[in-house]
Design a protein around this motif. Structure first.
Motif, mmCIF file in Angstrom:
data_model
loop_
_atom_site.group_PDB
_atom_site.id
_atom_site.type_symbol
_atom_site.label_atom_id
_atom_site.label_comp_id
_atom_site.label_asym_id
_atom_site.label_seq_id
_atom_site.Cartn_x
_atom_site.Cartn_y
_atom_site.Cartn_z
ATOM 1 N N ASP A 89 0.836 -1.206 0.000
ATOM 2 C CA ASP A 89 0.000 0.000 0.000
ATOM 3 C C ASP A 89 0.869 1.253 0.000
ATOM 4 O O ASP A 89 0.636 2.186 -0.772
ATOM 5 N N ALA A 90 1.875 1.280 0.876
ATOM 6 C CA ALA A 90 2.747 2.451 0.993
ATOM 7 C C ALA A 90 3.495 2.704 -0.311
ATOM 8 O O ALA A 90 3.676 3.859 -0.717
ATOM 9 N N TYR A 91 3.932 1.635 -0.968
ATOM 10 C CA TYR A 91 4.647 1.780 -2.240
ATOM 11 C C TYR A 91 3.745 2.448 -3.286
ATOM 12 O O TYR A 91 4.157 3.407 -3.945
ATOM 13 N N ALA B 107 19.605 -0.414 -1.132
ATOM 14 C CA ALA B 107 19.495 -1.516 -0.171
ATOM 15 C C ALA B 107 18.523 -1.209 0.968
ATOM 16 O O ALA B 107 17.959 -2.125 1.561
ATOM 17 N N GLU B 108 18.319 0.057 1.278
ATOM 18 C CA GLU B 108 17.444 0.415 2.403
ATOM 19 C C GLU B 108 15.997 -0.054 2.200
ATOM 20 O O GLU B 108 15.482 -0.807 3.021
ATOM 21 N N PRO B 109 15.296 0.380 1.153
ATOM 22 C CA PRO B 109 13.910 -0.093 1.005
ATOM 23 C C PRO B 109 13.834 -1.583 0.678
ATOM 24 O O PRO B 109 12.927 -2.280 1.152
ATOM 25 N N VAL B 110 14.775 -2.091 -0.085
ATOM 26 C CA VAL B 110 14.779 -3.519 -0.401
ATOM 27 C C VAL B 110 15.008 -4.328 0.880
ATOM 28 O O VAL B 110 14.346 -5.345 1.118
ATOM 29 N N GLY B 111 15.921 -3.863 1.721
ATOM 30 C CA GLY B 111 16.188 -4.540 2.986
ATOM 31 C C GLY B 111 14.990 -4.525 3.911
ATOM 32 O O GLY B 111 14.764 -5.477 4.675
ATOM 33 N N LEU B 112 14.208 -3.480 3.849
ATOM 34 C CA LEU B 112 12.995 -3.389 4.658
ATOM 35 C C LEU B 112 11.997 -4.474 4.251
ATOM 36 O O LEU B 112 11.412 -5.152 5.103
ATOM 37 N N TRP C 168 8.849 -7.002 -5.777
ATOM 38 C CA TRP C 168 9.221 -5.640 -6.160
ATOM 39 C C TRP C 168 8.938 -5.417 -7.650
ATOM 40 O O TRP C 168 8.351 -4.409 -8.037
ATOM 41 N N ALA C 169 9.343 -6.376 -8.478
ATOM 42 C CA ALA C 169 9.136 -6.237 -9.924
ATOM 43 C C ALA C 169 7.647 -6.235 -10.269
ATOM 44 O O ALA C 169 7.204 -5.447 -11.112
ATOM 45 N N LEU D 260 2.745 -3.082 -11.802
ATOM 46 C CA LEU D 260 1.407 -2.605 -11.456
ATOM 47 C C LEU D 260 1.395 -1.084 -11.314
ATOM 48 O O LEU D 260 0.520 -0.405 -11.858
ATOM 49 N N ALA D 261 2.382 -0.553 -10.605
ATOM 50 C CA ALA D 261 2.474 0.901 -10.432
ATOM 51 C C ALA D 261 2.701 1.601 -11.763
ATOM 52 O O ALA D 261 2.099 2.647 -12.043
ATOM 53 N N SER D 262 3.557 1.032 -12.590
ATOM 54 C CA SER D 262 3.857 1.622 -13.885
ATOM 55 C C SER D 262 2.612 1.666 -14.779
ATOM 56 O O SER D 262 2.314 2.694 -15.402
ATOM 57 N N LEU D 263 1.889 0.565 -14.832
ATOM 58 C CA LEU D 263 0.650 0.546 -15.617
ATOM 59 C C LEU D 263 -0.375 1.519 -15.054
ATOM 60 O O LEU D 263 -1.084 2.197 -15.802
ATOM 61 N N SER D 264 -0.430 1.609 -13.747
ATOM 62 C CA SER D 264 -1.380 2.511 -13.107
ATOM 63 C C SER D 264 -1.062 3.971 -13.405
ATOM 64 O O SER D 264 -1.947 4.741 -13.785
ATOM 65 N N THR D 265 0.198 4.373 -13.230
ATOM 66 C CA THR D 265 0.554 5.782 -13.446
ATOM 67 C C THR D 265 0.492 6.185 -14.915
ATOM 68 O O THR D 265 0.294 7.355 -15.216
#
Length: 170
Positions: free
Chosen positions: A70-72, A106-111, A134-135, A140-145
């Motif tokens: 959701d946050a992403y 690495a920060e968001p991926v590590g989260l 992530w991919a 999904l985000a790319s198609l949405s935007t």
């Protein structure tokens, strides 16, 4: 960049916007690829903060994974052109990222890795799970935007993201 997207980004326009000569930027930061990496590192830090804020210690790992999705999507929808720069332009894709940029990534991926750890205990499988989710969320985000998600479905991106993460972790 924020108003017109990556294609509008150029060293002369950037220099004019901040009141510097293009050569000053080249001397201080490097070429346009280095500028993009700096912008992307800041975007990744903002993304990490938004995702971190979505996690609650009293929730299950699955619920936190859904909250990260959701946050992403909220983050992407709030600043789609700057977010798209993370993937639209990769400086010399055959070259390794500088250490400072790899650390920012690495920060968001590590989260995400940390949230999935209780659900996917094998580290190799978890690394692949993080990359897969992530991919998929990026797509999904790319198609949405881009407005193209409606071609596939009338469902809101949030519902699809929650379905994706829920089924993946199910």
């Amino acid at each position: 960049m924020r108003n017109e997207g990556f294609r509008a980004l150029g060293m002369r326009r950037l220099a004019a916007a901040i009141g510097y000569a293009p050569n000053s930027i080249y001397n201080a930061v490097g070429d346009l690829d280095q500028v993009v990496l700096r912008v992307n590192a800041r975007t990744l830090a903002r993304l990490h903060a938004a995702m971190q804020a979505a996690i609650a210690p009293d929730r299950t790992a699955r619920d936190n994974a859904l909250a990260l999705a959701d946050a992403y999507l909220v983050f992407v929808a709030a600043d789609p052109k700057v977010w798209s720069l993370l993937f639209e332009h990769l400086a010399a894709p055959d070259q390794p990222f500088p250490d400072w940029y790899a650390a920012a990534l690495a920060e968001p991926v590590g989260l995400v890795d940390a949230v999935l750890a209780p659900l996917v205990t094998d580290s190799g499988e978890r690394r692949r799970a993080v990359a897969t989710l992530w991919a998929a969320l990026h797509g999904l985000a790319s198609l949405s935007t881009s407005g193209k998600l409606a071609v596939l479905t009338p469902d809101p991106p949030r519902d699809l993201a929650r379905l994706l993460v829920g089924r993946f972790l199910g």
